[in-house]
Design a protein around this motif. Structure first.
Motif, PDB file in Angstrom:
ATOM      1  N   THR A  29       7.066   6.750  10.582  1.00  0.00           N
ATOM      2  CA  THR A  29       6.593   7.950  11.289  1.00  0.00           C
ATOM      3  C   THR A  29       5.392   7.602  12.176  1.00  0.00           C
ATOM      4  O   THR A  29       5.268   8.108  13.291  1.00  0.00           O
ATOM      5  N   HIS A  30       4.541   6.707  11.693  1.00  0.00           N
ATOM      6  CA  HIS A  30       3.379   6.284  12.489  1.00  0.00           C
ATOM      7  C   HIS A  30       3.874   5.515  13.715  1.00  0.00           C
ATOM      8  O   HIS A  30       3.457   5.776  14.844  1.00  0.00           O
ATOM      9  N   TYR A  31       4.786   4.572  13.482  1.00  0.00           N
ATOM     10  CA  TYR A  31       5.339   3.791  14.600  1.00  0.00           C
ATOM     11  C   TYR A  31       5.961   4.730  15.649  1.00  0.00           C
ATOM     12  O   TYR A  31       5.715   4.611  16.854  1.00  0.00           O
ATOM     13  N   THR A  45      -2.055  -7.155  10.379  1.00  0.00           N
ATOM     14  CA  THR A  45      -1.093  -6.054  10.401  1.00  0.00           C
ATOM     15  C   THR A  45      -1.803  -4.703  10.516  1.00  0.00           C
ATOM     16  O   THR A  45      -1.388  -3.832  11.281  1.00  0.00           O
ATOM     17  N   GLY A  46      -2.886  -4.538   9.774  1.00  0.00           N
ATOM     18  CA  GLY A  46      -3.596  -3.256   9.732  1.00  0.00           C
ATOM     19  C   GLY A  46      -4.376  -2.945  10.994  1.00  0.00           C
ATOM     20  O   GLY A  46      -4.950  -1.865  11.102  1.00  0.00           O
ATOM     21  N   GLY A  47      -4.406  -3.874  11.953  1.00  0.00           N
ATOM     22  CA  GLY A  47      -5.179  -3.647  13.173  1.00  0.00           C
ATOM     23  C   GLY A  47      -4.316  -3.362  14.386  1.00  0.00           C
ATOM     24  O   GLY A  47      -4.817  -3.259  15.491  1.00  0.00           O
ATOM     25  N   HIS A 106     -13.368   4.772  12.033  1.00  0.00           N
ATOM     26  CA  HIS A 106     -11.966   4.484  11.727  1.00  0.00           C
ATOM     27  C   HIS A 106     -11.417   3.277  12.501  1.00  0.00           C
ATOM     28  O   HIS A 106     -10.787   2.385  11.927  1.00  0.00           O
ATOM     29  N   ASN A 107     -11.648   3.228  13.811  1.00  0.00           N
ATOM     30  CA  ASN A 107     -11.117   2.109  14.604  1.00  0.00           C
ATOM     31  C   ASN A 107     -11.707   0.783  14.144  1.00  0.00           C
ATOM     32  O   ASN A 107     -11.003  -0.230  14.055  1.00  0.00           O
ATOM     33  N   LEU A 108     -12.992   0.812  13.848  1.00  0.00           N
ATOM     34  CA  LEU A 108     -13.661  -0.419  13.430  1.00  0.00           C
ATOM     35  C   LEU A 108     -13.075  -0.913  12.100  1.00  0.00           C
ATOM     36  O   LEU A 108     -12.835  -2.113  11.919  1.00  0.00           O
TER      37      LEU A 108
HETATM   38  O1  LIG Z   1      -8.260  -1.103  19.137  1.00  0.00           O
HETATM   39  C1  LIG Z   1      -8.482  -0.113  18.462  1.00  0.00           C
HETATM   40  O2  LIG Z   1      -9.468   0.594  18.611  1.00  0.00           O
HETATM   41  C2  LIG Z   1      -7.531   0.267  17.407  1.00  0.00           C
HETATM   42  C3  LIG Z   1      -6.669  -0.489  16.707  1.00  0.00           C
HETATM   43  C4  LIG Z   1      -5.989   0.354  15.845  1.00  0.00           C
HETATM   44  C5  LIG Z   1      -4.981   0.185  14.910  1.00  0.00           C
HETATM   45  C6  LIG Z   1      -4.510   1.298  14.266  1.00  0.00           C
HETATM   46  O3  LIG Z   1      -3.538   1.243  13.402  1.00  0.00           O
HETATM   47  C7  LIG Z   1      -4.984   2.538  14.510  1.00  0.00           C
HETATM   48  O4  LIG Z   1      -4.462   3.555  13.854  1.00  0.00           O
HETATM   49  C8  LIG Z   1      -5.990   2.693  15.434  1.00  0.00           C
HETATM   50  C9  LIG Z   1      -6.465   1.588  16.076  1.00  0.00           C
HETATM   51  N1  LIG Z   1      -7.402   1.508  17.027  1.00  0.00           N
END
Ligand SMILES: O=C(O)c1cc2cc(O)c(O)cc2[nH]1
Length: 511
Positions: free
Chosen positions: A164-166, A360-362, A350-352
């Motif tokens: 769903t996120h994808y 994978t998580g980034g 959150h982004n950081l």
């Molecule tokens: O580059 C960003 O700020 C960034 C990477 C990233 C990955 C992710 O799964 C998010 O939900 C947000 C996001 N922001």
């Protein structure tokens, strides 16, 4: 995305998805027991922002109308795609019993609780979703090569969470040989960021409650705003330690080293217009604080960043995008500095936390494949809920959420893509304990005192001490006075008497 029973050729052609909870005829949406009825879907028709200029090209526009235009509307406490379930926070056959779901700090859970949580995630990764299936083709090709084979797949509960996120972040396919359009994101870079991810977690929590047969099961959170460069949840009793053999991999002692990701073939999705399915490919990659090319993302956010972000008064500001300044939403999402100022090079909160994970998580199309995503987002949602409870006494809900001109997918009444049954951003823009049946057990960091506050506190304390000391002295003197007046101080009385006696004797002798 859609209930399995709705994605037959006939179901798709009818545009109606109104199953019965009992599986009987003449009971669409449980209408036989007054649980709900089949109605036309209301889709947002307000203008969206200028970021998406390709109206008509994407299946997700005015969600879910490309696929279905009739769905269940449930009465009172009933909910779900067929009105066979209860609203959040309620349970029982008549949905009239309250339940409490308490989301706790994962670091404060006992070893047994941690183990149970890890096991339940692993079970979700292996258990096929009981109700929902995913489309594996764009609508244009969804009836299959022969026009009669709907292109949908079963998916496991956890992979549904990933998918769903994808689907919400994927690019708009513009046709063979054309570059896909990437300036679209139905779950990030707009006010819907907080509401979309809130529902995303609620859906997983609900699915896991059903899987476990435990209506009180709660997803825990990871307070990632602790500064430093250590990933404290990256241990084998939680989300997996670093492998001793490969900096980017998980330790073989963690069950998550066995997990394989879905939705990795972005090249195919973007060039030939396919859609991710339930096929699992590579292991999870993670190298916390290991991005040497971006030193700024090698440290986690600080507690003070949460304090600052919670102080922002405005939920979101024009253009309601990743460039917004003084916006609580853009700050907690992490495109602004924690104090609210937009700066294109800044990554915070959150982004950081995502970028810190470095793997994978980034990456947005893959990130939920790493289960840290769950804990990172429950904490982000806790901050959102705290902001709602602190700031909405003065500002009415949902009026502070933009009704129009937000990026596509983010207007207040837009049905969040690709959830089913349709649920709007507005429905998630409410305080969780009162409206969604869950709470966070959390202590928020506090702002340190300013110099003028310290001086004021010092003066008030000094005045108080002086008042107490003089009060005590006054009392002591009065007590002494009364005791002497009642003749209860023999020594002083004696001295006084003898002295006066002596005076009397003296005056008598003079005379
Ligand atoms: O580059 C960003 O700020 C960034 C990477 C990233 C990955 C992710 O799964 C998010 O939900 C947000 C996001 N922001």
């Amino acid at each position: 995305q859609f209930p399995r029973e709705c994605v037959t050729s006939a179901g798709l052609r009818s545009g109606q998805c109104c199953p019965s909870p009992t599986g009987t005829l003449d009971d669409e949406c449980g209408s036989a027991t007054a649980r709900g009825q089949c109605v036309s879907v209301a889709a947002d028709s307000h203008r969206h922002g200028p970021q998406y200029p390709h109206d008509g090209r994407d299946d997700r526009e005015r969600w879910p109308l490309r696929f279905f235009n009739r769905t269940c509307r449930c009465n009172g406490s009933f909910a779900g795609y067929n009105c066979g379930r209860c609203r959040y926070g309620l349970t029982g056959p008549n949905c009239d019993q309250r339940i409490s779901v308490v989301r706790r700090n994962v670091m404060q859970m006992s070893s047994a609780e941690k183990q149970a949580f890890v096991n339940s995630l692993d079970q979700a990764k292996r258990t096929v979703h009981p109700d929902l299936v995913i489309c594996t083709r764009r609508y244009q090709e969804v009836y299959g090569p022969d026009g009669n084979t709907p292109q949908f797949d079963n998916v496991t509960i956890y992979n549904y969470f990933v998918w769903t996120h994808y689907y919400s972040v994927s690019k708009t396919y513009m046709g063979a040989g054309q570059a896909s359009f990437g300036g679209v994101d139905f779950s990030h870079e707009g006010p819907g960021f907080v509401t979309w991810h809130r529902f995303h977690l609620l859906q997983l929590e609900r699915d896991m409650q059903d899987m476990l047969g435990d209506a009180t099961f709660a997803l825990p959170y990871w307070n990632f705003a602790i500064g430093g460069s250590e990933c404290e949840v990256c241990t084998d009793d939680l989300l997996g330690a670093r492998s001793a053999f490969d900096m980017n991999s998980l330790s073989p002692n963690s069950v998550f080293s066995q997990w394989r990701v879905i939705c990795e073939s972005v090249e195919d999705y973007d060039t030939i217009g396919t859609i991710c399915n339930n096929s699992e490919t590579s292991p999870i990659r993670r190298n916390p604080a290991g991005n040497v090319e971006r030193p700024m993302v090698q440290r986690l956010p600080e507690p003070q960043d949460v304090v600052d972000c919670l102080d922002l008064k405005t939920f979101d500001t024009p253009p309601y995008y990743s460039t917004s300044s003084e916006s609580f939403r853009n700050t907690v999402e992490g495109y602004s500095a924690p104090q609210g100022g937009y700066d294109p090079v800044v990554r915070s909160l959150h982004n950081l936390a995502h970028l810190f994970l470095n793997g994978t998580g980034g990456q947005t199309h893959l990130s939920p494949n790493d289960p840290i995503f769950v804990l990172l987002h429950t904490f982000t949602d806790a901050i959102f809920d705290e902001w709602l409870s602190r700031h909405t006494h003065t500002q009415p809900l949902p009026a502070v959420y933009p009704e129009e001109d937000a990026p596509i997918g983010h207007n207040r009444q837009f049905n969040m893509v690709p959830f089913w049954p349709p649920v709007t951003n507005a429905e998630m823009f409410v305080t969780a304990p009162e409206n969604l049946g869950y709470t966070y057990e959390v202590t928020w960091p506090t702002r340190p005192y300013t110099l003028s506050e310290i001086i004021t506190i010092g003066i008030v304390a000094a005045v108080l001490v002086a008042a107490v000391v003089s009060g005590v002295m006054a009392c002591a003197m009065r007590a002494r006075y009364f005791r002497s007046a009642e003749g209860l101080e023999p020594l002083l009385g004696e001295t006084f008497r003898r002295y006066s006696d002596r005076q009397t004797d003296k005056s008598q002798s003079v005379v």
